[in-house]
Scaffold this active site. Structure first.
Site, PDB file in Angstrom:
ATOM      1  N   LYS A 168    -109.578 -79.158   8.234  1.00  0.00           N
ATOM      2  CA  LYS A 168    -108.965 -77.846   8.065  1.00  0.00           C
ATOM      3  C   LYS A 168    -107.462 -78.050   7.853  1.00  0.00           C
ATOM      4  CE  LYS A 168    -108.452 -73.502  10.707  1.00  0.00           C
ATOM      5  NZ  LYS A 168    -108.819 -72.844  11.976  1.00  0.00           N
ATOM      6  N   GLY A 188    -114.416 -74.708   1.733  1.00  0.00           N
ATOM      7  CA  GLY A 188    -114.095 -73.384   2.243  1.00  0.00           C
ATOM      8  C   GLY A 188    -112.615 -73.104   2.121  1.00  0.00           C
ATOM      9  N   TYR A 227    -105.475 -69.247   6.129  1.00  0.00           N
ATOM     10  CA  TYR A 227    -104.805 -70.380   6.752  1.00  0.00           C
ATOM     11  C   TYR A 227    -104.661 -71.544   5.793  1.00  0.00           C
ATOM     12  CZ  TYR A 227    -109.579 -71.833   6.721  1.00  0.00           C
ATOM     13  OH  TYR A 227    -110.835 -72.146   6.292  1.00  0.00           O
ATOM     14  N   GLY A 228    -105.517 -71.640   4.784  1.00  0.00           N
ATOM     15  CA  GLY A 228    -105.514 -72.784   3.893  1.00  0.00           C
ATOM     16  C   GLY A 228    -106.916 -73.113   3.441  1.00  0.00           C
ATOM     17  N   LYS A 229    -107.220 -74.409   3.314  1.00  0.00           N
ATOM     18  CA  LYS A 229    -108.522 -74.834   2.802  1.00  0.00           C
ATOM     19  C   LYS A 229    -109.202 -75.801   3.772  1.00  0.00           C
ATOM     20  CE  LYS A 229    -107.216 -74.314  -2.067  1.00  0.00           C
ATOM     21  NZ  LYS A 229    -107.086 -74.991  -3.394  1.00  0.00           N
ATOM     22  N   VAL A 230    -110.524 -75.912   3.606  1.00  0.00           N
ATOM     23  CA  VAL A 230    -111.320 -76.862   4.376  1.00  0.00           C
ATOM     24  C   VAL A 230    -111.938 -77.861   3.404  1.00  0.00           C
ATOM     25  CG1 VAL A 230    -113.277 -77.172   5.927  1.00  0.00           C
ATOM     26  CG2 VAL A 230    -111.831 -75.157   6.153  1.00  0.00           C
ATOM     27  N   GLY A 290    -109.418 -69.893   3.253  1.00  0.00           N
ATOM     28  CA  GLY A 290    -109.048 -68.647   3.915  1.00  0.00           C
ATOM     29  C   GLY A 290    -107.549 -68.500   3.904  1.00  0.00           C
ATOM     30  N   ASP A 308    -112.890 -64.265  18.922  1.00  0.00           N
ATOM     31  CA  ASP A 308    -113.190 -63.990  17.512  1.00  0.00           C
ATOM     32  C   ASP A 308    -114.620 -64.418  17.178  1.00  0.00           C
ATOM     33  OD1 ASP A 308    -112.566 -62.946  15.039  1.00  0.00           O
ATOM     34  OD2 ASP A 308    -111.708 -64.799  14.271  1.00  0.00           O
TER      35      ASP A 308
END
Length: 624
Positions: free
Chosen positions: A320, A299, A303-306, A301, A415
């Site tokens: 994360k 994944g 913020y970065g990657k998972v 986003g 959220d």
């Protein structure tokens, strides 16, 4: 024990004498039972208090209100002189009768097989397994304030004492907290499943902006050792000095991962107060992801990657990893660690640990293999029948109810959306991503004034207008998720908002589809003919009421969905139509003004491309 209290059970109760001998206690308190028959044949404990039958026939047996029995238990404490005084914050260690700082917390057992808390044999088993399986000294456990709470859960305050000395060190507290908070410790079977809420460990508490004596002494010791080491290293040359100082820094970070917290301008406040989370070195996480290879990426986003990875002990994890310049800065990073390390529930994604090293900020979660709810509704093509959707709604609601009602202090997620609800291999729902969450430190205040943040389509219009955040803001967002489960749609598609579309379409006179034939997901269209479906839609519309005061609590939502599941047939697709639509009269309302019609929607620098269904982004919604 069988607990059936507060379930709106009505009619005449019959208790035949043929009931199995293992059923020692049956609790029917606070229902609407109007008569009884044959209960004299039942020779075990039967609780009928607060039913109409007890008012109409006060002489009926079993009508006595059962008051909570609160006790304390320790097999070893009786050997000690309880009059002995200890310093502030210390208690008497029953294992050696000395004074020590105990590690305390609350164990809440959801389904024990007994009701009598005065039975010492049961708690002797619990005490013995605690000190044995947690590798403590024999008898170094005190069980206190043992009682059944208002939810009929068995609640036990646990105090654990160090085997040697007067206090636990950091690694011991981390080990014990991890074993209890992640349910690695297994209690005797008669106690059933549990969750653990730890208290802050007294020697580690930071008071008045100053570290405790324990922390000060540790820092002073490190400083002295560092000075001696520097002198020694100068004698062997500059290269040796640099190498050994580097090794010393790595060693310090392994024992105190937040030693440098606050050293840069990006950091905020003191070190996080952690309960059970492990510290991982950068090298450990690099190794278990094959140097963060693309093949391990699951994944991404703003913020970065998972990444998925497997630890040396075989545990699968999701890592994360924040990217440079991400909005997931030090305050959000610290917030998420503190929140997730203190909350533990089967419907919340568990934080296993974190990395704060070499300029990296990484969170290590349990690996949830089934993907997000949004992916399962659309992308993955998973067939989700109506009963499966009810189970997903129930699991998510239970996780949120835990945050609102059992976390101390309560937590507002802020959220809730379908991409923040993950599903495991068995489609069990787990609420994820606490980067935007807020603590309700003053529960009497009832709300938190805060900058409006959330995701487009799920944002509570009252929160947007007033900037007053409350638990009911999460309830609104969850109501939108419920409508996603009904429609299969994203909250906003082609300029249409699902809340307004459903509100306008509801027709109580339509006995087949409740007016929602064009909106309901074709995969569950047959379910739309059932009373359970109508009840679910009505509950969702109550959750998205524009007035926060009119919305139910998450605890109420849990009970409602539980009741719906109990009335569902075992097989998917075997539901029958034919319920009175008048039960839902008044559910349809005229559509008010669109809650997002007068706002400018901006993607924050938290970033990411695409629309509102991107993997775990967030939006800021600002007035024009």
């Amino acid at each position: 024990m069988k607990c059936m209290s507060k379930n709106q059970l009505s009619g005449t109760l019959t208790m035949p004498g043929s009931i199995g001998a293992q059923l020692q206690t049956v609790d029917f308190q606070e229902n609407v039972i109007v008569d009884v028959a044959g209960i004299s044949n039942y020779k075990k404990t039967l609780l009928l208090a607060l039913n109409p039958v007890c008012s109409d026939k006060p002489t009926v047996a079993f009508c006595t209100v059962q008051k909570p029995n609160v006790i304390a238990y320790s097999t070893s404490m009786a050997k000690c002189n309880t009059a002995r005084g200890c310093q502030s914050g210390q208690d008497q260690n029953p294992a050696n009768c000395g004074c020590a700082y105990s590690y305390n917390g609350k164990m809440v057992f959801r389904a024990p097989s007994f009701k009598d808390v005065s039975s010492t044999a049961n708690f002797q088993q619990l005490e013995e397994t605690l000190w044995r399986l947690l590798s403590l000294r024999e008898g170094a456990v005190v069980l206190n304030r043992i009682h059944f709470n208002e939810d009929n859960y068995l609640q036990v305050q646990v105090s654990l004492f160090p085997s040697t000395g007067t206090l636990f060190n950091v690694s011991e507290v981390s080990r014990i907290g991890f074993l209890l908070s992640n349910q690695t410790y297994k209690p005797p079977p008669i106690f059933g499943p549990y969750f653990f809420i730890a208290d802050p460990y007294v020697p580690f508490i930071v008071a008045g902006g100053k570290k405790s004596k324990f922390s000060t002494a540790a820092v002073a010791g490190i400083a002295v050792a560092g000075g001696v080491l520097v002198i020694a290293l100068i004698l062997v040359g500059l290269f040796a000095l640099r190498q050994k100082r580097r090794n010393k820094e790595l060693k310090e970070r392994s024992t105190d991962p937040f030693a440098s917290w606050g050293a840069t301008q990006k950091d905020s406040g003191g070190a996080p107060q952690l309960k059970g989370a492990r510290f991982f070195s950068f090298e450990e996480l690099k190794s278990c992801t094959d140097n963060f290879a693309d093949s391990h990426e699951i994944g991404a986003g703003g913020y970065g990657k998972v990444y998925k990875g497997t630890l040396v002990d075989g545990i699968r994890v999701a890592i994360k990893r924040a990217q440079s310049g991400s909005m997931q800065g030090a305050p959000e990073f610290k917030n998420e660690i503190e929140l997730l390390s203190r909350v533990h529930h089967r419907n919340l994604v568990s934080l296993i640990g974190f990395c704060f090293q070499q300029g990296e900020q990484m969170l290590v979660y349990e690996f949830v293999a089934g993907g997000t709810l949004r992916e399962n509704l659309v992308v993955r093509g998973t067939y989700l029948g109506w009963k499966k959707r009810l189970r997903i709604a129930l699991g998510s609601a239970r996780g949120l109810a835990y945050l609102h009602e059992l976390a101390d202090p309560p937590i507002i997620h802020r959220d809730i959306k379908s991409t923040n609800i993950l599903l495991d291999e068995n489609l069990k729902a787990k609420v994820a991503d606490f980067g935007l969450s807020k603590l309700v430190a003053d529960t009497e205040k009832g709300h938190v004034s805060t900058q409006v943040k959330g995701t487009l389509g799920y944002l509570d219009p009252e929160y947007y207008m007033t900037q007053q955040l409350s638990e009911k803001s999460d309830v609104y967002s969850f109501g939108v998720v419920m409508l996603e489960l009904v429609s299969g749609r994203q909250p906003i598609e082609k300029g249409k908002y699902v809340v307004r579309e459903v509100r306008q379409a509801i027709d109580p006179a339509d006995r087949d589809y409740y007016g929602l034939r064009a909106i309901v997901d074709p995969a569950i269209r047959d379910a739309a003919r059932t009373p359970g479906f109508r009840r679910f839609v009505q509950l969702a519309m109550q959750c998205v009421d524009e007035s926060a005061a009119a919305r139910p609590t998450m605890g109420t939502v849990v009970k409602e969905v539980e009741a719906m599941l109990l009335n569902e047939p075992d097989g998917e697709g075997s539901n029958s139509a034919g319920s009175s639509a008048t039960e839902f009269d008044g559910a349809g309302r005229g559509a008010p003004s669109h809650p997002y019609s007068d706002v400018e929607i901006t993607r924050s620098s938290y970033g990411g491309a695409g629309d509102a269904s991107d993997y775990m982004p967030y939006f800021e919604v600002k007035p024009k």
